[in-house]
Design a protein around this motif. Structure first.
Motif, mmCIF file in Angstrom:
data_model
loop_
_atom_site.group_PDB
_atom_site.id
_atom_site.type_symbol
_atom_site.label_atom_id
_atom_site.label_comp_id
_atom_site.label_asym_id
_atom_site.label_seq_id
_atom_site.Cartn_x
_atom_site.Cartn_y
_atom_site.Cartn_z
ATOM 1 N N LYS A 54 6.039 -4.865 8.555
ATOM 2 C CA LYS A 54 6.416 -5.032 10.056
ATOM 3 C C LYS A 54 5.668 -3.780 10.598
ATOM 4 N N GLU A 55 6.031 -2.552 10.010
ATOM 5 C CA GLU A 55 5.514 -1.254 10.482
ATOM 6 C C GLU A 55 4.070 -1.277 10.472
ATOM 7 N N ILE A 56 3.342 -1.791 9.467
ATOM 8 C CA ILE A 56 2.004 -1.846 9.306
ATOM 9 C C ILE A 56 1.459 -2.821 10.216
ATOM 10 N N ASP A 79 0.792 -0.133 -2.761
ATOM 11 C CA ASP A 79 2.257 0.204 -1.882
ATOM 12 C C ASP A 79 2.894 1.484 -2.340
ATOM 13 N N VAL A 80 3.137 2.215 -1.425
ATOM 14 C CA VAL A 80 4.106 3.281 -1.301
ATOM 15 C C VAL A 80 4.786 3.289 -0.098
ATOM 16 N N TYR A 81 6.288 2.917 -0.034
ATOM 17 C CA TYR A 81 6.781 3.060 1.097
ATOM 18 C C TYR A 81 8.137 3.712 0.895
ATOM 19 N N VAL A 82 8.720 4.343 1.980
ATOM 20 C CA VAL A 82 9.851 5.174 1.842
ATOM 21 C C VAL A 82 10.521 4.779 3.127
ATOM 22 N N ALA A 83 11.837 4.237 3.252
ATOM 23 C CA ALA A 83 12.645 4.199 4.244
ATOM 24 C C ALA A 83 12.851 5.176 5.363
ATOM 25 N N ARG A 142 14.655 8.486 5.326
ATOM 26 C CA ARG A 142 14.397 9.279 4.053
ATOM 27 C C ARG A 142 12.997 9.833 3.870
ATOM 28 N N ARG A 143 12.090 9.946 5.016
ATOM 29 C CA ARG A 143 11.021 10.455 5.161
ATOM 30 C C ARG A 143 10.763 12.121 5.459
ATOM 31 N N ARG A 144 9.665 12.768 4.786
ATOM 32 C CA ARG A 144 9.631 13.959 4.721
ATOM 33 C C ARG A 144 10.246 14.851 4.129
ATOM 34 N N GLN A 145 10.865 14.203 2.995
ATOM 35 C CA GLN A 145 11.567 14.896 2.015
ATOM 36 C C GLN A 145 11.198 14.875 0.635
ATOM 37 N N GLY A 146 9.917 14.582 0.547
ATOM 38 C CA GLY A 146 9.286 14.412 -0.741
ATOM 39 C C GLY A 146 9.341 13.241 -1.497
ATOM 40 N N VAL A 147 9.841 12.095 -1.069
ATOM 41 C CA VAL A 147 10.206 11.065 -1.797
ATOM 42 C C VAL A 147 8.963 10.553 -2.106
ATOM 43 N N ALA A 148 7.929 10.319 -1.298
ATOM 44 C CA ALA A 148 6.770 9.385 -1.848
ATOM 45 C C ALA A 148 5.809 10.225 -2.513
ATOM 46 N N ARG A 149 5.979 11.609 -2.473
ATOM 47 C CA ARG A 149 5.276 12.418 -3.369
ATOM 48 C C ARG A 149 5.710 12.321 -4.939
ATOM 49 N N ARG A 150 6.944 12.093 -5.016
ATOM 50 C CA ARG A 150 7.734 11.632 -6.250
ATOM 51 C C ARG A 150 7.269 10.379 -6.730
ATOM 52 N N SER A 206 -5.737 2.837 10.932
ATOM 53 C CA SER A 206 -4.390 3.018 11.940
ATOM 54 C C SER A 206 -3.456 3.874 11.468
ATOM 55 N N ASN A 207 -3.158 3.900 10.330
ATOM 56 C CA ASN A 207 -2.221 4.544 9.219
ATOM 57 C C ASN A 207 -2.261 5.938 9.229
ATOM 58 N N GLU A 208 -2.334 7.023 10.274
ATOM 59 C CA GLU A 208 -2.574 8.119 10.045
ATOM 60 C C GLU A 208 -1.534 8.914 9.313
ATOM 61 N N GLY A 209 -0.306 8.482 9.228
ATOM 62 C CA GLY A 209 0.583 9.275 8.354
ATOM 63 C C GLY A 209 0.270 9.086 7.188
ATOM 64 N N ALA A 210 -0.187 7.714 6.604
ATOM 65 C CA ALA A 210 -0.327 7.554 5.159
ATOM 66 C C ALA A 210 -1.512 8.552 4.590
ATOM 67 N N HIS A 211 -2.778 8.492 5.710
ATOM 68 C CA HIS A 211 -3.896 9.162 5.408
ATOM 69 C C HIS A 211 -3.669 10.447 4.950
ATOM 70 N N ALA A 212 -2.637 11.347 5.966
ATOM 71 C CA ALA A 212 -2.333 12.502 5.860
ATOM 72 C C ALA A 212 -1.634 12.716 4.505
ATOM 73 N N PHE A 213 -0.782 11.716 4.393
ATOM 74 C CA PHE A 213 -0.046 11.943 2.986
ATOM 75 C C PHE A 213 -0.853 11.929 1.707
ATOM 76 N N TRP A 214 -1.729 10.981 1.742
ATOM 77 C CA TRP A 214 -2.763 10.965 0.666
ATOM 78 C C TRP A 214 -3.630 12.480 0.440
ATOM 79 N N LYS A 215 -4.141 12.848 1.754
ATOM 80 C CA LYS A 215 -4.688 13.752 1.753
ATOM 81 C C LYS A 215 -4.074 15.096 1.238
ATOM 82 N N SER A 216 -2.843 15.052 1.425
ATOM 83 C CA SER A 216 -2.023 16.184 1.086
ATOM 84 C C SER A 216 -1.736 16.152 -0.177
ATOM 85 N N MET A 217 -2.065 15.116 -0.865
ATOM 86 C CA MET A 217 -1.780 15.000 -2.487
ATOM 87 C C MET A 217 -3.199 15.407 -3.199
HETATM 88 C C1 LIG Z 1 3.351 7.482 4.050
HETATM 89 C C2 LIG Z 1 4.902 7.420 3.552
HETATM 90 C C3 LIG Z 1 4.832 6.905 2.171
HETATM 91 C C4 LIG Z 1 5.179 9.106 3.186
HETATM 92 O O1 LIG Z 1 6.536 9.049 2.647
HETATM 93 P P1 LIG Z 1 7.227 10.440 2.691
HETATM 94 O O2 LIG Z 1 8.364 10.243 1.762
HETATM 95 O O3 LIG Z 1 7.805 10.760 4.041
HETATM 96 O O4 LIG Z 1 6.138 11.330 2.327
HETATM 97 P P2 LIG Z 1 6.535 13.005 1.637
HETATM 98 O O5 LIG Z 1 8.031 13.657 2.094
HETATM 99 O O6 LIG Z 1 6.645 12.875 0.119
HETATM 100 O O7 LIG Z 1 5.321 13.789 2.297
HETATM 101 C C5 LIG Z 1 4.536 14.619 1.369
HETATM 102 C C6 LIG Z 1 3.478 15.189 2.159
HETATM 103 O O8 LIG Z 1 2.552 14.427 2.743
HETATM 104 C C7 LIG Z 1 2.277 14.590 4.325
HETATM 105 N N1 LIG Z 1 2.902 13.727 5.065
HETATM 106 C C8 LIG Z 1 3.700 12.707 4.876
HETATM 107 N N2 LIG Z 1 3.919 11.958 6.030
HETATM 108 C C9 LIG Z 1 3.181 12.701 6.973
HETATM 109 C C10 LIG Z 1 3.023 12.108 8.216
HETATM 110 N N3 LIG Z 1 3.390 10.937 8.879
HETATM 111 N N4 LIG Z 1 2.041 12.736 8.925
HETATM 112 C C11 LIG Z 1 1.374 13.718 8.332
HETATM 113 N N5 LIG Z 1 1.507 14.263 7.182
HETATM 114 C C12 LIG Z 1 2.466 13.504 6.432
HETATM 115 C C13 LIG Z 1 3.085 16.082 4.496
HETATM 116 O O9 LIG Z 1 1.943 17.110 4.015
HETATM 117 C C14 LIG Z 1 4.116 16.225 3.408
HETATM 118 O O10 LIG Z 1 4.523 17.248 3.294
HETATM 119 P P3 LIG Z 1 5.564 18.161 4.070
HETATM 120 O O11 LIG Z 1 6.598 17.053 4.841
HETATM 121 O O12 LIG Z 1 6.147 19.426 3.377
HETATM 122 O O13 LIG Z 1 4.776 18.465 5.221
HETATM 123 C C15 LIG Z 1 5.927 7.049 4.558
HETATM 124 O O14 LIG Z 1 5.647 7.533 5.802
HETATM 125 C C16 LIG Z 1 5.661 5.568 4.555
HETATM 126 O O15 LIG Z 1 6.400 4.770 3.888
HETATM 127 N N6 LIG Z 1 5.088 4.964 5.446
HETATM 128 C C17 LIG Z 1 4.870 3.469 5.817
HETATM 129 C C18 LIG Z 1 4.400 2.922 4.716
HETATM 130 C C19 LIG Z 1 2.900 3.261 4.280
HETATM 131 O O16 LIG Z 1 2.270 3.631 5.128
HETATM 132 N N7 LIG Z 1 2.666 3.448 3.065
HETATM 133 C C20 LIG Z 1 1.360 3.992 2.596
HETATM 134 C C21 LIG Z 1 0.207 2.702 2.470
HETATM 135 S S1 LIG Z 1 -1.096 3.483 1.726
#
Ligand SMILES: CC(C)(COP(=O)(O)OP(=O)(O)OC[C@H]1O[C@@H](n2cnc3c(N)ncnc32)[C@H](O)[C@@H]1OP(=O)(O)O)[C@@H](O)C(=O)NCCC(=O)NCCS
Length: 161
Positions: A26-28, A95-99, A102-110, A134-145
């Motif tokens: 739904k979010e995507i 797929d990687v998804y966090v409710a 619970r976001r921005r707490q390192g769950v997706a990183r784990r 369109s998923n800038e948050g996910a892009h930023a997440f993977w880049k951070s990894m």
């Molecule tokens: C993308 C997603 C999985 C990240 O989950 P999360 O648990 O919040 O991520 P983390 O807390 O492990 O984030 C680790 C780092 O990634 C980066 N990051 C994560 N989400 C971000 C966002 N929305 N914008 C910018 N940077 C982000 C940050 O550097 C973050 O570290 P910080 O919080 O210390 O700044 C989550 O937002 C999500 O479920 N989104 C919807 C589903 C989705 O898009 N999945 C990915 C499909 S490829």
């Protein structure tokens, strides 16, 4: 939240996985309607989760809070490479998804870290994944990894006329 346990998914997790998967889609789909679901997507996905949890070519992990609440999940698959480029066996994270609460707490990183650990234990050479433009948050997440851009997927609808 840093210590939220990550474990392999079990059949009993499928209802929770479906709820999370539905919320993810739904979010995507809200961000880009080209990713909207069709009417029977949920049944199809339920069957896929059943299969993925059992077969050796898929990995499904969940983040479980308090020993009972699944707050996130991640899925990867393992397949042959294309046969003419270097990766002989390729891992794909689908797929990687966090409710949201619970976001921005390192769950997706784990979750992603556990998937990669499991993938490295197999015979894969490389791991790839796709992110919606369109998923800038996910892009930023993977880049951070430490992940790097590889290719851009283009799309054009076939004209009905
Ligand atoms: C993308 C997603 C999985 C990240 O989950 P999360 O648990 O919040 O991520 P983390 O807390 O492990 O984030 C680790 C780092 O990634 C980066 N990051 C994560 N989400 C971000 C966002 N929305 N914008 C910018 N940077 C982000 C940050 O550097 C973050 O570290 P910080 O919080 O210390 O700044 C989550 O937002 C999500 O479920 N989104 C919807 C589903 C989705 O898009 N999945 C990915 C499909 S490829």
């Amino acid at each position: 939240m840093e210590g939220v346990p990550i474990r392999n998914a079990r059949r009993g997790d499928i209802p929770s996985l479906l709820l999370l998967w539905n919320a993810m889609m739904k979010e995507i789909g809200a961000a880009d309607p080209r990713f909207a679901l069709h009417a029977h997507a949920r049944e199809h996905q339920a069957a896929l989760f059943q299969k993925w949890i059992q077969d050796e070519e898929h990995l499904v992990v969940v983040a479980e809070e308090g020993g009972r609440l699944v707050i996130g999940f991640a899925v990867a698959s393992i397949a042959d490479g294309n046969g003419w480029q270097i990766p002989n066996r390729l891992g794909r994270i689908s797929d990687v998804y966090v409710a949201p609460p619970r976001r921005r707490q390192g769950v997706a990183r784990r979750l992603a870290g556990r998937l990669l650990d499991l993938l490295y234990e197999t015979d894969v050479d490389t791991v790839r994944l796709a992110v919606a433009v369109s998923n800038e948050g996910a892009h930023a997440f993977w880049k951070s990894m430490g992940w790097e851009d590889l290719e851009l997927v283009l799309q054009k609808d076939v004209d009905s006329a």
